[in-house]
Design a protein around this motif. Structure first.
Motif, PDB file in Angstrom:
ATOM      1  N   THR A  17      52.330  40.752  46.461  1.00 51.54           N
ATOM      2  CA  THR A  17      51.694  42.072  46.493  1.00 51.54           C
ATOM      3  C   THR A  17      51.830  42.746  47.857  1.00 51.54           C
ATOM      4  O   THR A  17      51.386  43.878  48.017  1.00 51.54           O
ATOM      5  N   LEU A  52      46.402  43.060  37.815  1.00 51.76           N
ATOM      6  CA  LEU A  52      47.626  42.352  38.179  1.00 51.76           C
ATOM      7  C   LEU A  52      47.308  41.097  38.975  1.00 51.76           C
ATOM      8  O   LEU A  52      47.976  40.072  38.818  1.00 51.76           O
ATOM      9  N   TYR A  90      56.037  43.118  40.399  1.00 53.26           N
ATOM     10  CA  TYR A  90      54.659  43.555  40.618  1.00 53.26           C
ATOM     11  C   TYR A  90      54.622  45.045  40.957  1.00 53.26           C
ATOM     12  O   TYR A  90      53.839  45.812  40.397  1.00 53.26           O
TER      13      TYR A  90
END
Lengths: 211, 195
Positions: free
Chosen positions: B159, B140, B90
């Motif tokens: 995240t 995302l 990520y």
């Protein structure tokens, strides 16, 4: 049926809809959302839209032809970068950074601080740029990184303790680089960013020399 | 029955991944290539969706594995190994998307933007196009929720954000997509009226 959602539950449950649609809510939440949807037209419509989004994402563009894992390439990258990456791959930048950081930090401490600018790489498209240009690199550490980690990082890239702090985890360093290409600048920032203690590393400005 | 077998298989894979990460932390290169082989296809598909470039996707997967090599010693088992690895993916993807705004634009098929003579796009095409225009963090988030099928806790871990931030990002993404779909529906309507 209630067309006007007005309970506190609505505010909470509408934010759970994406996970209701992807099926990962626990049973208690799932049942609360399901019951709410039956009563709330707005959430029902939102859930339908999110179902459409999920379908589009999952059916999206055709699956790419996945290449075979290239272990040799990975190991070659490992050999080239090692641990830590900077010392082996970018000694010339580290050396330049030491010199430039001293000069520029003094200027920043006593002079007006340059305003942050968006990265304008498209302006640096020539194969090699003038050696006297300074590139301002802004680095942000990951939350919770200890102050000594900051110091060790700057030492590892040859900037010592001379980086200019903008806040408790963001610093700027001016790098007086020799002839570099756009790709090299990007690779350099990528290398910095790949370090676990760094959240972001971005060239924020190109600083022309003062005559 | 089926559910418990699935859980047990996942647990088995997690413990194998965990063992590999421990070996990688001790700088075992074979363990790294083993983990690479296990995750290569999943990571490649994930980053390819975002970059639309085979070469960039391969480069990103390499970077992700390099980051795994460097930081495996810091993995403390607070999440599943796969969640931790996708957290690295990520961050790498976000950096790439955030920095190369021009490149992102170039990935869009500009010649397929709505025009009066073009055939109307299917609803799914509009949705996909809308997703591509979201800001990187929202885009995302949508990929993590709907492509990888992660729970909100898992998205928060990947995240490195509070759960409320994750929910807010999805809330804004949903609102923008809704606006875009409404705009596309209006465009399709006026296209129909013109014909």
């Amino acid at each position: 049926m209630n067309q006007l959602p007005q309970t506190d539950d609505h505010e909470e449950l509408v934010r759970l809809l994406p996970w209701y649609v992807n099926g990962t809510l626990d049973e208690s939440e799932r049942s609360r959302v399901k019951q709410h949807i039956e009563e709330c037209a707005e959430c029902r419509s939102e859930a339908e839209m999110l179902t459409e989004v999920r379908r589009a994402v999952r059916n999206g563009s055709p699956a790419p032809l996945v290449p075979s894992p290239d272990k040799d390439r990975l190991l070659a990258t490992l050999d080239n970068t090692g641990r830590p990456a900077m010392r082996h791959t970018w000694p010339w930048i580290a050396a330049a950074a030491t010199i430039a950081a001293v000069t520029i930090t003094v200027a920043w401490q006593f002079g007006p601080r340059p305003a942050a600018q968006p990265v304008l790489f498209e302006t640096v498209t020539s194969p090699a740029v003038n050696q006297s240009i300074n590139y301002v690199l802004e680095v942000q550490f990951v939350p919770g990184a200890a102050t000594e980690t900051h110091g060790k990082f700057f030492e590892s890239i040859g900037a010592g303790e001379l980086a200019v702090p903008l806040n408790d985890r963001t610093y700027r360093i001016a790098l007086g680089l020799g002839p570099v290409t756009l790709a090299e600048l990007e690779q350099y920032a990528d290398r910095i960013e790949s370090r676990p203690e760094i959240a972001t590393a971005t060239f924020v400005a190109v600083q022309l020399p003062v005559e | 029955m089926g559910g418990s077998r699935k859980i047990s298989q996942l647990a088995g894979q997690d413990s194998e991944d965990l063992a590999l990460l421990e070996l990688i932390a001790a700088e075992d290169r074979d363990a790294l290539t083993e983990l690479y082989a296990r995750y290569h296809a999943r990571l490649f598909k994930f980053v390819f969706r975002l970059t639309r470039s085979h070469s960039v996707a391969e480069e990103l997967v390499n970077d992700i594995m390099l980051a795994v090599w460097r930081s495996a010693g810091r993995f403390r088992g607070a999440s599943k190994p796969s969640t931790w690895i996708f957290g690295i993916a990520y961050r790498q993807a976000l950096k790439r998307l955030s920095r190369k705004k021009l490149s992102i634009t170039s990935y869009l098929e500009v010649d397929a933007l709505p025009d009066k003579d073009a055939p109307s796009l299917e609803q799914e095409d509009w949705v996909r196009r809308g997703i591509e225009t979201l800001p990187p963090t929202q885009r995302l988030a949508v990929e993590l929720v709907f492509y990888l099928g992660l729970s909100y806790d898992e998205v928060a871990t990947v995240t490195d954000c509070p759960v409320n931030t994750v929910k807010t990002r999805m809330f804004h993404a949903r609102r923008k997509l809704r606006e875009q779909l409404q705009a596309s529906a209006s465009a399709a309507d006026s296209q129909g009226e013109d014909k």
